[in-house]
Design a protein around this motif. Structure first.
Motif, PDB file in Angstrom:
ATOM      1  N   SER A 136       0.825  -1.208   0.000  1.00  0.00           N
ATOM      2  CA  SER A 136       0.000   0.000   0.000  1.00  0.00           C
ATOM      3  C   SER A 136       0.858   1.256   0.000  1.00  0.00           C
ATOM      4  O   SER A 136       1.980   1.261   0.513  1.00  0.00           O
ATOM      5  N   ALA A 137       0.310   2.301  -0.581  1.00  0.00           N
ATOM      6  CA  ALA A 137       0.923   3.631  -0.555  1.00  0.00           C
ATOM      7  C   ALA A 137       0.116   4.522   0.370  1.00  0.00           C
ATOM      8  O   ALA A 137      -1.119   4.455   0.399  1.00  0.00           O
ATOM      9  N   LEU A 138       0.805   5.361   1.130  1.00  0.00           N
ATOM     10  CA  LEU A 138       0.157   6.318   2.018  1.00  0.00           C
ATOM     11  C   LEU A 138       0.694   7.706   1.720  1.00  0.00           C
ATOM     12  O   LEU A 138       1.880   7.871   1.399  1.00  0.00           O
TER      13      LEU A 138
ATOM     14  N   THR B 244      -3.904   3.692  -0.442  1.00  0.00           N
ATOM     15  CA  THR B 244      -4.483   2.883  -1.516  1.00  0.00           C
ATOM     16  C   THR B 244      -3.527   1.748  -1.825  1.00  0.00           C
ATOM     17  O   THR B 244      -2.348   1.780  -1.423  1.00  0.00           O
ATOM     18  N   THR B 245      -4.001   0.746  -2.536  1.00  0.00           N
ATOM     19  CA  THR B 245      -3.166  -0.401  -2.875  1.00  0.00           C
ATOM     20  C   THR B 245      -2.219  -0.054  -4.010  1.00  0.00           C
ATOM     21  O   THR B 245      -2.510   0.796  -4.861  1.00  0.00           O
ATOM     22  N   LEU B 246      -1.083  -0.732  -4.044  1.00  0.00           N
ATOM     23  CA  LEU B 246      -0.074  -0.460  -5.054  1.00  0.00           C
ATOM     24  C   LEU B 246      -0.384  -1.091  -6.400  1.00  0.00           C
ATOM     25  O   LEU B 246       0.305  -0.798  -7.387  1.00  0.00           O
ATOM     26  N   ASP B 247      -1.394  -1.958  -6.450  1.00  0.00           N
ATOM     27  CA  ASP B 247      -1.727  -2.578  -7.734  1.00  0.00           C
ATOM     28  C   ASP B 247      -2.581  -1.686  -8.620  1.00  0.00           C
ATOM     29  O   ASP B 247      -2.890  -2.034  -9.765  1.00  0.00           O
ATOM     30  N   GLY B 248      -2.966  -0.523  -8.112  1.00  0.00           N
ATOM     31  CA  GLY B 248      -3.746   0.414  -8.906  1.00  0.00           C
ATOM     32  C   GLY B 248      -5.224   0.118  -8.958  1.00  0.00           C
ATOM     33  O   GLY B 248      -5.985   0.866  -9.589  1.00  0.00           O
TER      34      GLY B 248
ATOM     35  N   ALA C  30      -2.704  -1.073   9.734  1.00  0.00           N
ATOM     36  CA  ALA C  30      -2.299  -2.345   9.133  1.00  0.00           C
ATOM     37  C   ALA C  30      -3.455  -2.863   8.283  1.00  0.00           C
ATOM     38  O   ALA C  30      -4.564  -2.303   8.289  1.00  0.00           O
ATOM     39  N   ASP C  31      -3.209  -3.933   7.524  1.00  0.00           N
ATOM     40  CA  ASP C  31      -4.236  -4.537   6.666  1.00  0.00           C
ATOM     41  C   ASP C  31      -4.876  -3.484   5.763  1.00  0.00           C
ATOM     42  O   ASP C  31      -6.102  -3.386   5.648  1.00  0.00           O
ATOM     43  N   LEU C  32      -4.029  -2.695   5.113  1.00  0.00           N
ATOM     44  CA  LEU C  32      -4.534  -1.594   4.298  1.00  0.00           C
ATOM     45  C   LEU C  32      -5.102  -2.038   2.961  1.00  0.00           C
ATOM     46  O   LEU C  32      -5.692  -1.240   2.235  1.00  0.00           O
ATOM     47  N   THR C  33      -4.926  -3.309   2.602  1.00  0.00           N
ATOM     48  CA  THR C  33      -5.419  -3.795   1.309  1.00  0.00           C
ATOM     49  C   THR C  33      -6.797  -4.415   1.400  1.00  0.00           C
ATOM     50  O   THR C  33      -7.365  -4.809   0.389  1.00  0.00           O
ATOM     51  N   GLY C  34      -7.360  -4.502   2.596  1.00  0.00           N
ATOM     52  CA  GLY C  34      -8.618  -5.219   2.753  1.00  0.00           C
ATOM     53  C   GLY C  34      -9.864  -4.381   2.614  1.00  0.00           C
ATOM     54  O   GLY C  34     -10.966  -4.876   2.828  1.00  0.00           O
ATOM     55  N   GLY C  35      -9.725  -3.093   2.299  1.00  0.00           N
ATOM     56  CA  GLY C  35     -10.900  -2.243   2.161  1.00  0.00           C
ATOM     57  C   GLY C  35     -11.253  -1.538   3.445  1.00  0.00           C
ATOM     58  O   GLY C  35     -11.659  -0.383   3.442  1.00  0.00           O
TER      59      GLY C  35
END
Length: 672
Positions: A458-460, A475-479, A521-526
């Motif tokens: 994730s990017a912050l 947001t996630t780094l996968d775009g 933490a767990d920033l990719t889970g929504g």
């Protein structure tokens, strides 16, 4: 281009206009540039030196240097190129320690200009107060507010960190409130004679070429003399002899010549790392004094930065030294003209991410692109790069970057004059020598991007119109993710592989404030996981300016906003090795944590000629091999350093000469 037109009959008898464009000569283009930019450059020079005659001399010297390479300067970059040369010429003057008077804004000998700097109107009292500011604060305030340059561009032009720019700007503006005075003598408006400027520039170029020709002839003569006199030379009857002068010429042909471009500080020219026969004693540590601020730490020890010992070979194994110098535009480059990387882009893989800053002001006609690229650990010249964003046909300006593992995120700011003025956040991953990433920016906004951090996924970032009014997003780094707002008013942000920490202040009563440290933490889970780690109380005149996190420690700095002594606090997450480092006056920049290792750079912005001092801190006994922490100071008079994994790099700045030193941190078990 110039053009002329005429009417010519066509087959049907009707007259049609025919327009022929004729390329303008080099001299015609240059005189047009003098006419369009003379007022702008004189305004800058006048406010930087405070003397109209010296300002004219600075501008003329700038024009002469620009004229030398006029044919190679990219269209559209001439003014930025000239401004960089002018500022560097003025900095050279500052280094002589001379203090000058300063005029009031109502006496600025400049008519209203059409460029963006002409719209930055300073009150009379504000400009008068500039005369009493320290030189470093004055030049930051002038470039930042008169010329309306972004902080990153000011940092790049002055060769200092963004943190130093922010601190000098904050101190300068604060002191101006108390330093307003009246009175200044009027001066006559100045006008530039384009033809006279051209004639003087031509004459300067002829003198330069003549000097170079004489120098080349002398060099050829010297080499020929050396070949003849180095000896021994066989003479009839006498036999082999060394002719007079041979002993003086011989060192020039030895296999190990001296540097010749600066003081011989060591084999590579940089300040060497000491290597004593035995492991040095640790830095002195003490118990907190009665009433001494220790924040939320439990039974910490206190170390004074002034007691830091020199870095030795027991701390770092040096693997590469890359010498560099300042080119004509004042940019640090290597011997082959490539940009010299800045340590803050170091990754734990040994690559150093950096912007191809030379592309922004260089003399090459080969490309109009600016890049982010990597250098290799061994310094063999191989690496990878990709172009920055093109916004409405113009290159964006790189502002900041953050690195974690093989990931990098960076922010870009749209070129001046574009509307709307956009900011972009982008990311890349390096696998071997192959770059991969999302083509589109992770976010695009009309607000400025300020703080950046990245985990592995994730990017912050914080964004807002000013750095005092921002919101934190991720947001996630996968775009594929949608930016999530996490907090507001963040003053410091740090991250490691799988978590991030943000510091959010809340004003209190009785001259105190409270800053909360939140972990995400767990920033990719929504729905990100967030938790309040702890809160600290501090004087309302201070703030948490930096934070760094690793699996082993959490480190943060508390520094007075208006200047003064601050402190670095280190919380041991796996043991009971909490500690405090008392810092001298100044600001802290690029605070890093890796395991129980911590590094940072301090700058005393109140000094007449501020220098950067960098430290490597083994914060716990497990990292130092001693019973407590150990603090070492990187070698050199002005040094910026950084840390990632077990890799470290530092850049020594010795004026026109610079050296990038890369190495590996020696682990505690190997130090004995």
């Amino acid at each position: 281009m110039s053009d002329f037109g005429t009417s010519m009959p066509s087959d049907d008898g009707a007259a049609h206009d025919v327009r022929v464009e004729v390329p303008r000569s080099r001299d015609a283009e240059f005189t047009a540039f003098v006419r369009d930019s003379g007022v702008y450059l004189h305004r800058t020079a006048y406010l930087l030196c405070g003397d109209p005659h010296r300002a004219e001399e600075l501008v003329q010297s700038t024009f002469e240097r620009v004229y030398r390479t006029w044919a190679k300067v990219k269209p559209g970059t001439q003014r930025a190129y000239a401004r960089r040369i002018l500022v560097n010429l003025r900095i050279d003057g500052w280094r002589h320690g001379r203090r000058e008077s300063f005029p009031g804004d109502d006496k600025i000998p400049v008519a209203p200009a059409s460029d963006h700097a002409g719209h930055v109107m300073l009150r009379d009292e504000l400009v008068r107060g500039l005369s009493q500011l320290p030189v470093n604060q004055r030049r930051v305030v002038v470039l930042r507010h008169l010329l309306d340059l972004p902080e990153a561009e000011v940092a790049r032009e002055l060769g200092i960190s963004i943190g130093t720019v922010k601190a000098a700007n904050s101190r300068g503006l604060a002191r101006l409130r108390d330093l307003l005075v009246e009175g200044a003598e009027a001066i006559e408006p100045v006008a530039f004679d384009e033809q006279a400027v051209l004639d003087r520039s031509r004459a300067a170029l002829r003198r330069r070429r003549a000097t170079q020709a004489v120098g080349a002839a002398c060099l050829v003569l010297l080499l020929a003399l050396g070949v003849v006199t180095r000896g021994p030379v066989p003479l009839p009857v006498v036999g082999p002899v060394v002719l007079p002068g041979g002993q003086l010429i011989a060192p020039l042909f030895d296999e190990s010549p001296t540097d010749g471009l600066g003081p011989d500080l060591g084999p590579a020219g940089n300040t060497p790392v000491a290597c004593p026969d035995e492991l040095p004693e640790p830095t002195p540590a003490r118990a907190p004094e009665s009433g001494e601020e220790i924040s939320v730490l439990y039974n910490p020890v206190v170390v004074d930065a002034a007691d830091a010992r020199p870095l030795t070979c027991y701390d770092v194994d040096i693997e590469a030294v890359t010498p560099g110098f300042l080119d004509d535009a004042g940019l640090p480059v290597t011997a082959n003209g490539e940009p010299l990387p800045e340590p803050r882009g170091i990754s734990d893989t040994g690559k150093i991410w950096h912007f191809d800053s030379a592309e922004l002001f260089d003399d090459s006609d080969e490309t109009d692109d600016a890049h982010i690229q990597t250098s290799t650990w061994a310094g063999d010249g191989s690496g990878s790069s990709t172009s920055l964003t093109s916004d409405e046909g113009s290159r964006t300006f790189p502002v900041g970057l953050a690195v974690t593992g093989d990931r990098v995120i960076w922010s870009e700011y749209a070129a001046a004059g574009l509307s709307p003025h956009m900011s972009f956040l982008r990311t890349l991953t390096l696998s071997g020598e192959t770059l991969s990433g999302v083509m589109d920016p992770l976010t695009s906004t009309q607000e400025r991007l300020w703080l950046l951090a990245t985990t592995e996924d994730s990017a912050l970032w914080t964004s807002g119109a000013t750095d005092d009014d921002t919101r934190l997003f991720a947001t996630t780094l996968d775009g594929d993710g949608t930016p999530m707002e996490l907090a507001a008013g963040v003053t410091a942000l740090g991250a490691d592989d799988d978590e991030a920490i943000a510091a959010v202040p809340t004003p209190g009563a009785d001259g105190t404030s409270t800053t909360a440290f939140s972990l995400f933490a767990d920033l990719t889970g929504g729905v990100p996981s967030s938790a309040l780690l702890f809160e600290i109380e501090h004087d309302s005149s201070a703030e948490v300016t930096q934070v760094a996190v690793s699996d082993d420690v959490i480190a943060w700095t508390v520094v007075p906003v208006g200047g003064g002594s601050g402190a670095l606090y280190v919380f041991d997450r796996v043991g009971d090795g909490d500690s405090v480092v008392r810092l001298p006056d100044g600001v802290v920049d690029d605070l890093r944590a890796s395991g129980s290792l911590v590094s940072w750079t301090s700058t005393d912005t109140s000094a007449q000629n501020p220098a950067d001092v960098s430290y490597l801190y083994r914060a716990t006994a497990s990292a130092s091999g001693y019973d407590g922490p150990d603090l070492a100071r990187f070698p050199g008079g002005s040094v910026t350093a950084s840390l990632a994994g077990d890799r470290t790099a530092w850049l020594e700045n010795a004026g026109t000469r610079q050296w990038l030193v890369e190495g590996a941190v020696v682990p505690a078990p190997a130090r004995g």
